[in-house]
Enzyme design. Structure first.
Site, PDB file in Angstrom:
ATOM      1  N   HIS A 203      -9.547 -29.703 -23.584  1.00  0.00           N
ATOM      2  CA  HIS A 203      -8.397 -30.125 -22.785  1.00  0.00           C
ATOM      3  C   HIS A 203      -7.235 -30.515 -23.694  1.00  0.00           C
ATOM      4  O   HIS A 203      -6.102 -30.036 -23.539  1.00  0.00           O
ATOM      5  CB  HIS A 203      -8.765 -31.346 -21.929  1.00  0.00           C
ATOM      6  N   HIS A 243     -15.144 -37.847 -21.980  1.00  0.00           N
ATOM      7  CA  HIS A 243     -15.145 -37.556 -23.413  1.00  0.00           C
ATOM      8  C   HIS A 243     -15.229 -38.859 -24.183  1.00  0.00           C
ATOM      9  O   HIS A 243     -14.773 -39.913 -23.702  1.00  0.00           O
ATOM     10  CB  HIS A 243     -13.871 -36.808 -23.837  1.00  0.00           C
ATOM     11  N   ASP A 247     -13.898 -37.167 -29.556  1.00  0.00           N
ATOM     12  CA  ASP A 247     -13.642 -35.833 -29.007  1.00  0.00           C
ATOM     13  C   ASP A 247     -12.143 -35.599 -28.827  1.00  0.00           C
ATOM     14  O   ASP A 247     -11.627 -34.503 -29.099  1.00  0.00           O
ATOM     15  CB  ASP A 247     -14.333 -35.664 -27.649  1.00  0.00           C
TER      16      ASP A 247
END
Length: 298
Positions: A203, A243, A247
């Site tokens: 993302h 997450h 991350d």
């Protein structure tokens, strides 16, 4: 102390290295004449007579207070990093390890405890935030696809392909456990509450790749919008425990890294094929030229 030692001592000073000015000869003839005079006056020492290293020659031993002040004044960032290195060395030696029976400690989870409680108490809000996050991921895909299929620039999509391939390899190699407080949603990306790799965040990396491309094209308002949405996305991912903090942080670095690698790839292809003007390291080439570079065009 001979002349060469004096020169070395002077140049070892950070201030003198910064302020040193090179003298340019008025003509090539005078430079050659000067060099020949030097060679006649003092022949180069043979390797067998080379001076052995003495710890007194260490540059930092010649530094004074003014040199240290210069470093702090003109190079504050490396100095701060140096202090942080010492600080985190102290932290590592004094911090107690997380037991193997305990969940991982995540500072981002600590900062977003209230948001996690709010989302967990309101399933509708969780679904709304997940939907907005998916819309933002769709915006990333649309923009990166637009740069390739409409504008004919390949750098962003090459970077994205590099990034997701590396993410798949790393995510599969070390599979992090799903956080205990994970709040899933069928509206979240990947849609349908399916399994996904935690490390690293695609993302965030995808948004960084798109933002960097916008900056190259001087689309500043759009880049600032994507950066802001990316920040909100990161907070939401921490709040929903989708997450870990690491991350997200690596996702930012991954986006920058693979954008740079994609630029190097294009630049390398341009040089190999004889310098086609349409493709350059800034990602401003057109798809037709990109195809030519890769042997697919005429």
């Amino acid at each position: 102390m001979n002349g060469s030692d004096t020169t070395t001592t002077i140049l070892c000073s950070p201030r003198n290295l910064h302020n040193r000015k090179t003298t340019v000869a008025s003509s090539k003839g005078s430079v050659k004449s000067h060099n020949s005079e030097i060679s006649m006056k003092k022949p180069l020492p043979s390797p067998s007579k080379a001076k052995s290293f003495d710890y007194h020659d260490a540059c930092f031993l010649n530094w004074g207070v003014n040199d240290l002040i210069y470093l702090f004044k003109y190079h504050p960032i490396p100095c701060v990093f140096g202090f942080l290195l010492l600080f985190f060395m102290w932290v590592e030696y004094t911090l107690r390890m997380v037991p193997s029976t305990s969940p991982p400690f995540d500072l981002g989870f600590v900062f977003t405890q209230n948001l996690n409680r709010l989302i967990s108490s309101s399933p509708a809000l969780n679904t709304l935030l997940a939907t907005l996050n998916t819309v933002f991921v769709g915006m990333q895909m649309v923009y990166i696809g637009w740069t390739f299929f409409v504008e004919g620039r390949a750098r962003a999509i090459i970077a994205t392909l590099f990034m997701f391939t590396c993410r798949g390899i790393l995510g599969y190699s070390t599979q992090l456990p799903l956080p205990e407080e994970f709040l899933g949603s069928g509206a979240d990306f990947p849609v349908g509450n399916v399994s996904f790799f935690l490390f690293f965040s695609g993302h965030v990396a995808g948004a960084v790749i798109a933002s960097l491309d916008m900056r190259r094209k001087q689309r500043w308002e759009l880049a600032y919008l994507f950066d802001s949405l990316n920040l909100l996305q990161a907070v939401r991912l921490l709040g929903s425990r989708g997450h870990y903090t690491i991350d997200l942080a690596v996702g930012v670095g991954a986006g920058m890294l693979f954008d740079s690698l994609a630029g190097n790839y294009e630049e390398g292809k341009r040089k190999v094929r004889g310098g086609i003007n349409g493709v350059n390291g800034n990602g401003n080439g057109h798809f037709v030229d990109f195809v030519k570079v890769n042997g697919g065009g005429t």
